[in-house]
Design a protein around this motif. Structure first.
Motif, PDB file in Angstrom:
ATOM      1  N   LEU A  76      68.960  24.181 -80.998  1.00  0.00           N
ATOM      2  CA  LEU A  76      69.747  23.239 -81.787  1.00  0.00           C
ATOM      3  C   LEU A  76      69.288  23.098 -83.225  1.00  0.00           C
ATOM      4  CD1 LEU A  76      69.915  20.449 -79.070  1.00  0.00           C
ATOM      5  CD2 LEU A  76      71.593  22.264 -79.527  1.00  0.00           C
ATOM      6  N   ASP A  77      68.039  23.410 -83.488  1.00  0.00           N
ATOM      7  CA  ASP A  77      67.445  23.136 -84.797  1.00  0.00           C
ATOM      8  C   ASP A  77      66.710  24.382 -85.279  1.00  0.00           C
ATOM      9  OD1 ASP A  77      65.929  22.234 -86.945  1.00  0.00           O
ATOM     10  OD2 ASP A  77      65.046  20.545 -85.870  1.00  0.00           O
ATOM     11  N   ASP A  78      67.197  24.976 -86.350  1.00  0.00           N
ATOM     12  CA  ASP A  78      66.552  26.186 -86.866  1.00  0.00           C
ATOM     13  C   ASP A  78      65.105  25.934 -87.269  1.00  0.00           C
ATOM     14  OD1 ASP A  78      68.629  27.914 -86.385  1.00  0.00           O
ATOM     15  OD2 ASP A  78      69.489  27.724 -88.387  1.00  0.00           O
ATOM     16  N   ASP A  79      64.807  24.737 -87.761  1.00  0.00           N
ATOM     17  CA  ASP A  79      63.414  24.432 -88.099  1.00  0.00           C
ATOM     18  C   ASP A  79      62.536  24.461 -86.851  1.00  0.00           C
ATOM     19  OD1 ASP A  79      63.955  24.187 -90.806  1.00  0.00           O
ATOM     20  OD2 ASP A  79      64.281  22.016 -90.680  1.00  0.00           O
ATOM     21  N   ALA A  80      63.059  23.955 -85.740  1.00  0.00           N
ATOM     22  CA  ALA A  80      62.304  23.998 -84.479  1.00  0.00           C
ATOM     23  C   ALA A  80      62.132  25.442 -84.026  1.00  0.00           C
ATOM     24  CB  ALA A  80      63.011  23.181 -83.403  1.00  0.00           C
ATOM     25  N   ALA A  81      63.181  26.255 -84.188  1.00  0.00           N
ATOM     26  CA  ALA A  81      63.086  27.665 -83.810  1.00  0.00           C
ATOM     27  C   ALA A  81      62.041  28.385 -84.654  1.00  0.00           C
ATOM     28  CB  ALA A  81      64.448  28.346 -83.952  1.00  0.00           C
ATOM     29  N   ILE A  82      62.017  28.083 -85.936  1.00  0.00           N
ATOM     30  CA  ILE A  82      61.031  28.704 -86.821  1.00  0.00           C
ATOM     31  C   ILE A  82      59.624  28.263 -86.435  1.00  0.00           C
ATOM     32  CG2 ILE A  82      60.166  28.737 -89.194  1.00  0.00           C
ATOM     33  CD1 ILE A  82      63.174  28.663 -90.052  1.00  0.00           C
ATOM     34  N   ALA A  83      59.473  26.986 -86.108  1.00  0.00           N
ATOM     35  CA  ALA A  83      58.156  26.484 -85.713  1.00  0.00           C
ATOM     36  C   ALA A  83      57.664  27.172 -84.444  1.00  0.00           C
ATOM     37  CB  ALA A  83      58.207  24.978 -85.517  1.00  0.00           C
ATOM     38  N   LEU A  84      58.583  27.537 -83.561  1.00  0.00           N
ATOM     39  CA  LEU A  84      58.208  28.198 -82.306  1.00  0.00           C
ATOM     40  C   LEU A  84      58.014  29.699 -82.447  1.00  0.00           C
ATOM     41  CD1 LEU A  84      60.489  26.423 -79.705  1.00  0.00           C
ATOM     42  CD2 LEU A  84      58.009  26.379 -79.796  1.00  0.00           C
ATOM     43  N   ARG A  85      58.491  30.269 -83.540  1.00  0.00           N
ATOM     44  CA  ARG A  85      58.484  31.721 -83.719  1.00  0.00           C
ATOM     45  C   ARG A  85      57.134  32.343 -83.395  1.00  0.00           C
ATOM     46  NH1 ARG A  85      59.784  33.365 -89.521  1.00  0.00           N
ATOM     47  NH2 ARG A  85      57.835  32.274 -89.799  1.00  0.00           N
ATOM     48  N   ASP A  86      56.078  31.843 -83.983  1.00  0.00           N
ATOM     49  CA  ASP A  86      54.766  32.448 -83.806  1.00  0.00           C
ATOM     50  C   ASP A  86      54.109  32.078 -82.488  1.00  0.00           C
ATOM     51  OD1 ASP A  86      55.021  33.667 -86.274  1.00  0.00           O
ATOM     52  OD2 ASP A  86      54.055  32.010 -87.331  1.00  0.00           O
ATOM     53  N   ASP A  87      54.617  31.030 -81.849  1.00  0.00           N
ATOM     54  CA  ASP A  87      53.994  30.571 -80.615  1.00  0.00           C
ATOM     55  C   ASP A  87      54.613  31.164 -79.353  1.00  0.00           C
ATOM     56  OD1 ASP A  87      52.291  29.026 -82.104  1.00  0.00           O
ATOM     57  OD2 ASP A  87      53.474  27.195 -81.879  1.00  0.00           O
ATOM     58  N   LEU A  88      55.848  31.672 -79.423  1.00  0.00           N
ATOM     59  CA  LEU A  88      56.533  32.131 -78.216  1.00  0.00           C
ATOM     60  C   LEU A  88      55.771  33.222 -77.471  1.00  0.00           C
ATOM     61  CD1 LEU A  88      60.299  32.208 -79.208  1.00  0.00           C
ATOM     62  CD2 LEU A  88      59.187  30.732 -77.521  1.00  0.00           C
ATOM     63  N   ALA A  89      55.372  34.257 -78.172  1.00  0.00           N
ATOM     64  CA  ALA A  89      54.677  35.354 -77.497  1.00  0.00           C
ATOM     65  C   ALA A  89      53.320  34.907 -76.969  1.00  0.00           C
ATOM     66  CB  ALA A  89      54.516  36.541 -78.437  1.00  0.00           C
ATOM     67  N   LEU A  90      52.630  34.075 -77.734  1.00  0.00           N
ATOM     68  CA  LEU A  90      51.339  33.570 -77.280  1.00  0.00           C
ATOM     69  C   LEU A  90      51.510  32.725 -76.023  1.00  0.00           C
ATOM     70  CD1 LEU A  90      48.309  33.225 -77.658  1.00  0.00           C
ATOM     71  CD2 LEU A  90      48.799  31.329 -79.211  1.00  0.00           C
ATOM     72  N   LEU A  91      52.500  31.839 -76.030  1.00  0.00           N
ATOM     73  CA  LEU A  91      52.744  31.015 -74.847  1.00  0.00           C
ATOM     74  C   LEU A  91      53.124  31.873 -73.647  1.00  0.00           C
ATOM     75  CD1 LEU A  91      54.718  28.058 -76.461  1.00  0.00           C
ATOM     76  CD2 LEU A  91      52.387  28.010 -75.559  1.00  0.00           C
ATOM     77  N   ALA A  92      53.945  32.876 -73.888  1.00  0.00           N
ATOM     78  CA  ALA A  92      54.336  33.768 -72.792  1.00  0.00           C
ATOM     79  C   ALA A  92      53.124  34.501 -72.239  1.00  0.00           C
ATOM     80  CB  ALA A  92      55.391  34.765 -73.274  1.00  0.00           C
ATOM     81  N   ALA A  93      52.263  34.978 -73.109  1.00  0.00           N
ATOM     82  CA  ALA A  93      51.070  35.696 -72.656  1.00  0.00           C
ATOM     83  C   ALA A  93      50.168  34.782 -71.842  1.00  0.00           C
ATOM     84  CB  ALA A  93      50.304  36.271 -73.853  1.00  0.00           C
ATOM     85  N   LEU A  94      50.039  33.540 -72.274  1.00  0.00           N
ATOM     86  CA  LEU A  94      49.150  32.611 -71.576  1.00  0.00           C
ATOM     87  C   LEU A  94      49.719  32.132 -70.245  1.00  0.00           C
ATOM     88  CD1 LEU A  94      47.693  30.568 -74.550  1.00  0.00           C
ATOM     89  CD2 LEU A  94      46.566  32.331 -73.182  1.00  0.00           C
ATOM     90  N   ARG A  95      51.008  32.392 -69.996  1.00  0.00           N
ATOM     91  CA  ARG A  95      51.574  32.068 -68.689  1.00  0.00           C
ATOM     92  C   ARG A  95      51.100  33.053 -67.625  1.00  0.00           C
ATOM     93  NH1 ARG A  95      56.642  31.109 -71.618  1.00  0.00           N
ATOM     94  NH2 ARG A  95      56.723  28.886 -71.953  1.00  0.00           N
ATOM     95  N   ASP A  96      50.632  34.211 -68.055  1.00  0.00           N
ATOM     96  CA  ASP A  96      50.086  35.191 -67.119  1.00  0.00           C
ATOM     97  C   ASP A  96      48.696  34.711 -66.710  1.00  0.00           C
ATOM     98  OD1 ASP A  96      48.672  37.373 -65.989  1.00  0.00           O
ATOM     99  OD2 ASP A  96      49.974  38.798 -67.036  1.00  0.00           O
ATOM    100  N   PRO A  97      48.490  34.417 -65.429  1.00  0.00           N
ATOM    101  CA  PRO A  97      47.193  33.863 -65.015  1.00  0.00           C
ATOM    102  C   PRO A  97      46.004  34.750 -65.385  1.00  0.00           C
ATOM    103  CG  PRO A  97      48.774  33.708 -63.226  1.00  0.00           C
ATOM    104  CD  PRO A  97      49.420  34.512 -64.317  1.00  0.00           C
ATOM    105  N   ALA A  98      46.161  36.063 -65.328  1.00  0.00           N
ATOM    106  CA  ALA A  98      45.048  36.956 -65.658  1.00  0.00           C
ATOM    107  C   ALA A  98      44.709  36.886 -67.145  1.00  0.00           C
ATOM    108  CB  ALA A  98      45.378  38.392 -65.254  1.00  0.00           C
ATOM    109  N   VAL A  99      45.726  36.808 -67.990  1.00  0.00           N
ATOM    110  CA  VAL A  99      45.494  36.703 -69.430  1.00  0.00           C
ATOM    111  C   VAL A  99      44.858  35.349 -69.749  1.00  0.00           C
ATOM    112  CG1 VAL A  99      46.620  36.585 -71.699  1.00  0.00           C
ATOM    113  CG2 VAL A  99      47.326  38.319 -70.034  1.00  0.00           C
TER     114      VAL A  99
END
Length: 143
Positions: A76-99
């Motif tokens: 809904l908010d491009d500013d929120a999307a931009i704020a998440l840009r750098d965190d998405l891959a990191l968050l996804a990686a940290l969802r992997d229990p081994a990582v």
């Protein structure tokens, strides 16, 4: 950034744990949304991903947000999307229990030891035929 572009970024960035980098399927996203209490069909997920003319309902955006475990503000908010840009891959990686386990084990080690572990991880990526690590493997043009 359009809704299909944002959905595509999520598919490209948020990967199933242990899936060796593969993307979620549309049925898997529908299942994940259902597990969070939302109903969305795999074909509707496909439409939101590929059809810029499709006008999503608020409920469908909530379903996608729940399935990918991101705040609905991402859509809904491009500013929120931009704020998440750098965190998405990191968050996804940290969802992997081994990582996550590896990161926890490395926490608190000296900078020299962490650098040695990073060098080893780079070599392991080469052995497995992967490119250099990047948190921006997905498209980065959010604005």
């Amino acid at each position: 950034m359009s809704v299909p572009e944002k959905v595509e970024r999520l598919f490209a960035t948020v990967k199933p744990a242990g899936g060796l980098g593969r993307e979620y399927t549309h049925p898997e996203i529908a299942e994940r949304a259902a597990a969070a209490g939302y109903a969305i069909s795999p074909s509707y997920v496909w439409q939101l991903r590929h059809n810029p003319e499709k006008r999503p309902t608020m409920r469908s955006l909530e379903a996608l947000a729940a399935a990918f475990d991101v705040p609905v503000a991402y859509f809904l908010d491009d500013d929120a999307a931009i704020a998440l840009r750098d965190d998405l891959a990191l968050l996804a990686a940290l969802r992997d229990p081994a990582v996550r386990d590896l990161a926890i084990r490395a926490y608190g080690l000296s900078a020299e030891t962490v650098a040695a572990l990073a060098t080893f991880a780079d070599r392991a990526r080469e052995w497995e035929g992967l490119g250099p690590p990047s948190l921006t493997d997905a498209p980065t043009d959010l604005g």
